[in-house]
Design a protein around this motif. Structure first.
Motif, PDB file in Angstrom:
ATOM      1  N   HIS A   1       1.396   6.463  -6.988  1.00  0.00           N
ATOM      2  CA  HIS A   1       0.241   7.219  -7.476  1.00  0.00           C
ATOM      3  C   HIS A   1       0.155   8.617  -6.864  1.00  0.00           C
ATOM      4  O   HIS A   1      -0.846   9.311  -7.020  1.00  0.00           O
ATOM      5  CB  HIS A   1      -1.050   6.448  -7.188  1.00  0.00           C
ATOM      6  CG  HIS A   1      -1.115   5.146  -7.920  1.00  0.00           C
ATOM      7  ND1 HIS A   1      -1.386   5.060  -9.271  1.00  0.00           N
ATOM      8  CD2 HIS A   1      -0.908   3.881  -7.503  1.00  0.00           C
ATOM      9  CE1 HIS A   1      -1.348   3.780  -9.646  1.00  0.00           C
ATOM     10  NE2 HIS A   1      -1.058   3.051  -8.588  1.00  0.00           N
ATOM     11  N   GLY A   2       1.194   8.998  -6.140  1.00  0.00           N
ATOM     12  CA  GLY A   2       1.260  10.371  -5.609  1.00  0.00           C
ATOM     13  C   GLY A   2       0.261  10.650  -4.492  1.00  0.00           C
ATOM     14  O   GLY A   2      -0.221  11.778  -4.367  1.00  0.00           O
ATOM     15  N   VAL A   3      -0.064   9.639  -3.695  1.00  0.00           N
ATOM     16  CA  VAL A   3      -0.993   9.857  -2.575  1.00  0.00           C
ATOM     17  C   VAL A   3      -0.172  10.207  -1.324  1.00  0.00           C
ATOM     18  O   VAL A   3       0.692   9.416  -0.915  1.00  0.00           O
ATOM     19  CB  VAL A   3      -1.836   8.587  -2.289  1.00  0.00           C
ATOM     20  CG1 VAL A   3      -2.759   8.804  -1.102  1.00  0.00           C
ATOM     21  CG2 VAL A   3      -2.620   8.180  -3.526  1.00  0.00           C
ATOM     22  N   ALA A   4      -0.481  11.356  -0.721  1.00  0.00           N
ATOM     23  CA  ALA A   4       0.296  11.802   0.447  1.00  0.00           C
ATOM     24  C   ALA A   4      -0.225  11.100   1.699  1.00  0.00           C
ATOM     25  O   ALA A   4      -0.846  11.720   2.573  1.00  0.00           O
ATOM     26  CB  ALA A   4       0.193  13.309   0.591  1.00  0.00           C
ATOM     27  N   ILE A   5       0.045   9.823   1.778  1.00  0.00           N
ATOM     28  CA  ILE A   5      -0.450   9.024   2.906  1.00  0.00           C
ATOM     29  C   ILE A   5       0.380   9.337   4.150  1.00  0.00           C
ATOM     30  O   ILE A   5       1.566   9.648   4.041  1.00  0.00           O
ATOM     31  CB  ILE A   5      -0.404   7.516   2.544  1.00  0.00           C
ATOM     32  CG1 ILE A   5      -1.281   6.681   3.451  1.00  0.00           C
ATOM     33  CG2 ILE A   5       1.022   6.991   2.518  1.00  0.00           C
ATOM     34  CD1 ILE A   5      -2.739   6.764   3.122  1.00  0.00           C
ATOM     35  N   ASN A   6      -0.224   9.242   5.316  1.00  0.00           N
ATOM     36  CA  ASN A   6       0.511   9.480   6.571  1.00  0.00           C
ATOM     37  C   ASN A   6       1.524   8.366   6.825  1.00  0.00           C
ATOM     38  O   ASN A   6       1.318   7.255   6.363  1.00  0.00           O
ATOM     39  CB  ASN A   6      -0.464   9.477   7.744  1.00  0.00           C
ATOM     40  CG  ASN A   6      -0.934  10.852   8.093  1.00  0.00           C
ATOM     41  OD1 ASN A   6      -1.434  11.543   7.230  1.00  0.00           O
ATOM     42  ND2 ASN A   6      -0.759  11.243   9.340  1.00  0.00           N
TER      43      ASN A   6
ATOM     44  N   PHE B   1       0.831  -1.203   0.000  1.00  0.00           N
ATOM     45  CA  PHE B   1       0.000   0.000   0.000  1.00  0.00           C
ATOM     46  C   PHE B   1       0.870   1.261   0.000  1.00  0.00           C
ATOM     47  O   PHE B   1       0.651   2.184  -0.784  1.00  0.00           O
ATOM     48  CB  PHE B   1      -0.939  -0.018   1.212  1.00  0.00           C
ATOM     49  CG  PHE B   1      -1.827   1.181   1.298  1.00  0.00           C
ATOM     50  CD1 PHE B   1      -2.772   1.432   0.315  1.00  0.00           C
ATOM     51  CD2 PHE B   1      -1.724   2.070   2.365  1.00  0.00           C
ATOM     52  CE1 PHE B   1      -3.603   2.551   0.384  1.00  0.00           C
ATOM     53  CE2 PHE B   1      -2.548   3.180   2.437  1.00  0.00           C
ATOM     54  CZ  PHE B   1      -3.489   3.419   1.444  1.00  0.00           C
ATOM     55  N   LEU B   2       1.879   1.270   0.859  1.00  0.00           N
ATOM     56  CA  LEU B   2       2.726   2.469   0.936  1.00  0.00           C
ATOM     57  C   LEU B   2       3.464   2.679  -0.388  1.00  0.00           C
ATOM     58  O   LEU B   2       3.617   3.810  -0.874  1.00  0.00           O
ATOM     59  CB  LEU B   2       3.712   2.356   2.113  1.00  0.00           C
ATOM     60  CG  LEU B   2       3.057   2.317   3.509  1.00  0.00           C
ATOM     61  CD1 LEU B   2       4.104   2.173   4.608  1.00  0.00           C
ATOM     62  CD2 LEU B   2       2.190   3.554   3.768  1.00  0.00           C
ATOM     63  N   GLU B   3       3.905   1.582  -0.985  1.00  0.00           N
ATOM     64  CA  GLU B   3       4.590   1.647  -2.275  1.00  0.00           C
ATOM     65  C   GLU B   3       3.637   2.189  -3.348  1.00  0.00           C
ATOM     66  O   GLU B   3       3.991   3.076  -4.141  1.00  0.00           O
ATOM     67  CB  GLU B   3       5.064   0.218  -2.623  1.00  0.00           C
ATOM     68  CG  GLU B   3       5.911   0.061  -3.862  1.00  0.00           C
ATOM     69  CD  GLU B   3       7.151   0.939  -3.850  1.00  0.00           C
ATOM     70  OE1 GLU B   3       7.781   1.059  -2.778  1.00  0.00           O
ATOM     71  OE2 GLU B   3       7.453   1.533  -4.919  1.00  0.00           O
TER      72      GLU B   3
ATOM     73  N   ALA C   1      -5.085   2.559  -3.242  1.00  0.00           N
ATOM     74  CA  ALA C   1      -4.203   3.714  -3.485  1.00  0.00           C
ATOM     75  C   ALA C   1      -4.664   4.470  -4.725  1.00  0.00           C
ATOM     76  O   ALA C   1      -4.714   5.713  -4.735  1.00  0.00           O
ATOM     77  CB  ALA C   1      -2.764   3.240  -3.637  1.00  0.00           C
ATOM     78  N   GLN C   2      -5.043   3.735  -5.775  1.00  0.00           N
ATOM     79  CA  GLN C   2      -5.523   4.389  -7.002  1.00  0.00           C
ATOM     80  C   GLN C   2      -6.796   5.188  -6.722  1.00  0.00           C
ATOM     81  O   GLN C   2      -6.961   6.309  -7.193  1.00  0.00           O
ATOM     82  CB  GLN C   2      -5.837   3.337  -8.078  1.00  0.00           C
ATOM     83  CG  GLN C   2      -4.602   2.820  -8.771  1.00  0.00           C
ATOM     84  CD  GLN C   2      -4.872   1.548  -9.559  1.00  0.00           C
ATOM     85  OE1 GLN C   2      -5.882   0.869  -9.356  1.00  0.00           O
ATOM     86  NE2 GLN C   2      -3.950   1.209 -10.435  1.00  0.00           N
ATOM     87  N   ALA C   3      -7.689   4.580  -5.932  1.00  0.00           N
ATOM     88  CA  ALA C   3      -8.959   5.262  -5.628  1.00  0.00           C
ATOM     89  C   ALA C   3      -8.697   6.547  -4.837  1.00  0.00           C
ATOM     90  O   ALA C   3      -9.318   7.591  -5.101  1.00  0.00           O
ATOM     91  CB  ALA C   3      -9.876   4.335  -4.831  1.00  0.00           C
ATOM     92  N   LEU C   4      -7.754   6.479  -3.899  1.00  0.00           N
ATOM     93  CA  LEU C   4      -7.434   7.685  -3.114  1.00  0.00           C
ATOM     94  C   LEU C   4      -6.836   8.763  -4.005  1.00  0.00           C
ATOM     95  O   LEU C   4      -7.139   9.954  -3.847  1.00  0.00           O
ATOM     96  CB  LEU C   4      -6.455   7.334  -1.985  1.00  0.00           C
ATOM     97  CG  LEU C   4      -7.060   6.753  -0.719  1.00  0.00           C
ATOM     98  CD1 LEU C   4      -5.969   6.230   0.212  1.00  0.00           C
ATOM     99  CD2 LEU C   4      -7.915   7.794   0.027  1.00  0.00           C
ATOM    100  N   ALA C   5      -5.995   8.341  -4.961  1.00  0.00           N
ATOM    101  CA  ALA C   5      -5.379   9.313  -5.878  1.00  0.00           C
ATOM    102  C   ALA C   5      -6.473  10.005  -6.691  1.00  0.00           C
ATOM    103  O   ALA C   5      -6.518  11.241  -6.775  1.00  0.00           O
ATOM    104  CB  ALA C   5      -4.383   8.609  -6.803  1.00  0.00           C
ATOM    105  N   ALA C   6      -7.398   9.217  -7.227  1.00  0.00           N
ATOM    106  CA  ALA C   6      -8.481   9.803  -8.038  1.00  0.00           C
ATOM    107  C   ALA C   6      -9.401  10.654  -7.165  1.00  0.00           C
ATOM    108  O   ALA C   6      -9.848  11.734  -7.578  1.00  0.00           O
ATOM    109  CB  ALA C   6      -9.263   8.689  -8.722  1.00  0.00           C
ATOM    110  N   ALA C   7      -9.658  10.176  -5.945  1.00  0.00           N
ATOM    111  CA  ALA C   7     -10.553  10.919  -5.049  1.00  0.00           C
ATOM    112  C   ALA C   7      -9.951  12.267  -4.679  1.00  0.00           C
ATOM    113  O   ALA C   7     -10.644  13.290  -4.655  1.00  0.00           O
ATOM    114  CB  ALA C   7     -10.801  10.095  -3.780  1.00  0.00           C
ATOM    115  N   THR C   8      -8.660  12.291  -4.437  1.00  0.00           N
ATOM    116  CA  THR C   8      -8.000  13.540  -4.057  1.00  0.00           C
ATOM    117  C   THR C   8      -8.124  14.553  -5.182  1.00  0.00           C
ATOM    118  O   THR C   8      -8.388  15.738  -4.960  1.00  0.00           O
ATOM    119  CB  THR C   8      -6.506  13.288  -3.749  1.00  0.00           C
ATOM    120  OG1 THR C   8      -6.436  12.166  -2.891  1.00  0.00           O
ATOM    121  CG2 THR C   8      -5.862  14.455  -3.083  1.00  0.00           C
TER     122      THR C   8
END
Ligand SMILES: Cc1ncc(COP(=O)(O)O)c(C=O)c1O
Length: 425
Positions: A357-362, A350-352, A414-421
């Motif tokens: 996908h450029g998601v700024a995850i904590n 997930f972190l990878e 991760a993809q969904a979070l990228a699109a959602a952001t």
């Protein structure tokens, strides 16, 4: 509803986690290829509840009386001993040699242990210091006992802080404020493997926090100080007994343990032994004086008696027998390792994927969850749900239940979070 007292009327709303789980279930039932990142239980990659088979097999062999009988009000002595070992690990002997005494009271899960702490360690109307973010039910446990919450930020404001993942200055300032106005201060810290972020403090951060707490207790000798470590997920962490190690280090380094300070663990066997529904846990407490530990046994036993009577017996019996033999303990730990590996594989992937996908995850290290901090968590969770990825919007961010997401679907989250952001921006 005049039959409800005002404090009863304050209790409103369905648990947000269960309402988002229901949305996942509806989508899956309607035939969508949906991803479930909502629940807080560990699921196998096929979506079934993960079960520690060694625990399950041992439970099924228990005699009928162990299921039916009451446990002693404070817990089975063998289970209390096991609880102390599960909280402290191999450092137990060192801590005892360094002069600490440990005691425990059996509780219905970690929740019961939190309740015991809320009802006994701070005066009604006082505030308990929490890290912001925190597990939602904390607020209810505190409110139910007439307490308030004070918070300090989740992370330090600068990246090069000497205490990664801990805002030490804010913690110390909050502690000072509470110690100046209250007869007792208590802080609850879910570490390692924090819910909802998956954060674990480093050894340096643990030491700095403990040191700040000890100093505050020393400076404010008439103010009771309780550090409660919520150990709901610790046995899935890389350093499961890091806190016991840190306490031993502090004592070894000659830091004096103030008499007005107590350290507790709210131990839960729900996750570590996959017995969520058997409601088994303990409040474990450490203090240099045996008489303090004995007094706490009484206080906690009486509180339990007045609240739930005794905690359930069967798992107390079965697990103390299981862990009493080296083979039993090893077999449990092999299964636990299998489940821990499942979690770390999902987290790594997930972190990878978030990086890709450029998601700024904590930052996220251990346990069941990861966290996406954002301004509009509901909008982000809705945008993910539009892609049939179901997560939980909480105060200040979205919780990703890696414990529930099959390894092969982790990248989709991760993809969904990228699109959602992007959609929400
Ligand atoms: C942070 C935290 N603390 C404590 C608990 C208590 O767990 P239980 O009462 O099921 O043992 C949980 C369970 O989800 C949790 O997430």
């Amino acid at each position: 509803m005049q039959y409800l007292a005002s404090h009863g009327q304050e209790k409103t709303g369905n648990d947000v986690i269960f309402s988002w789980l229901a949305r996942y279930q509806n989508a899956a039932a309607a035939g969508a290829s949906a991803v479930n990142g909502t629940v807080g239980a560990l699921l196998e990659d096929d979506g079934k509840l993960a079960i520690n088979t060694v625990v399950d097999a041992a439970l099924r062999e228990a005699p009928a009386t162990e299921f039916s009988a009451y446990a002693p009000l404070k817990g089975l002595p063998s289970f209390l001993d096991l609880s102390i070992t599960l909280a402290l690990g191999d450092h137990r002997q060192d801590l005892e040699a360094l002069g600490l005494h440990a005691g425990a009271t059996a509780t219905p899960g970690g929740s019961g242990a939190l309740y015991l702490a809320a009802s006994n360690f701070t005066e009604r109307g006082d505030a308990v210091l929490l890290r912001d973010r925190f597990w939602g039910p904390y607020a209810g446990f505190l409110r139910g006992c007439g307490l308030n919450a004070a918070t300090y930020p989740l992370l330090p404001s600068s990246d090069d802080s000497s205490t990664p993942n801990l805002d030490l200055a804010a913690f110390s300032d909050s502690l000072d404020e509470l110690a100046a106005t209250q007869k007792s201060v208590m802080t609850w810290l879910n570490d390692p493997a924090h819910n909802p972020t998956g954060l674990s403090l480093t050894a340096e951060s643990r030491f700095a926090l403990l040191n700040a707490f000890m100093e505050s207790a020393t400076r404010n000798e008439h103010v009771g100080h309780t550090l409660l470590l919520d150990a709901a997920y610790h046995l899935y962490a890389d350093e499961p007994h890091g806190w016991a190690e840190t306490i031993a280090e502090a004592l070894d380094a000659g830091l004096p343990w103030p008499e007005n300070m107590l350290v507790c663990f709210a131990l839960s066997l729900s996750k570590s032994h996959t017995i969520y529904g058997l409601r088994t846990g303990a409040l474990v407490y450490l203090h240099p004086e045996q008489s303090s530990v004995q007094r706490l046994n009484d206080v906690m036993g009486v509180t339990g008696r007045q609240t739930w009577s005794a905690a359930p017996r069967v798992a107390q019996h079965v697990l103390s027998e299981l862990h009493a033999t080296q083979d039993g303990g090893q077999a449990w730990s092999d299964e636990r390792d299998r489940l821990a590996t499942l979690l770390s594989k999902r987290r790594e992937r997930f972190l990878e994927a978030c990086k890709q996908h450029g998601v700024a995850i904590n930052p996220s290290h251990d346990g069941f969850f990861a966290w996406y901090e954002c301004d509009d968590p509901v909008a982000v969770a809705e945008a993910c749900a539009n892609q049939h990825v179901y997560l939980v919007p909480l105060n200040g961010g979205v919780r990703i239940g890696l414990c529930a997401v099959p390894t092969s679907d982790v990248e989709r989250v991760a993809q969904a979070l990228a699109a959602a952001t992007e959609a929400v921006a």
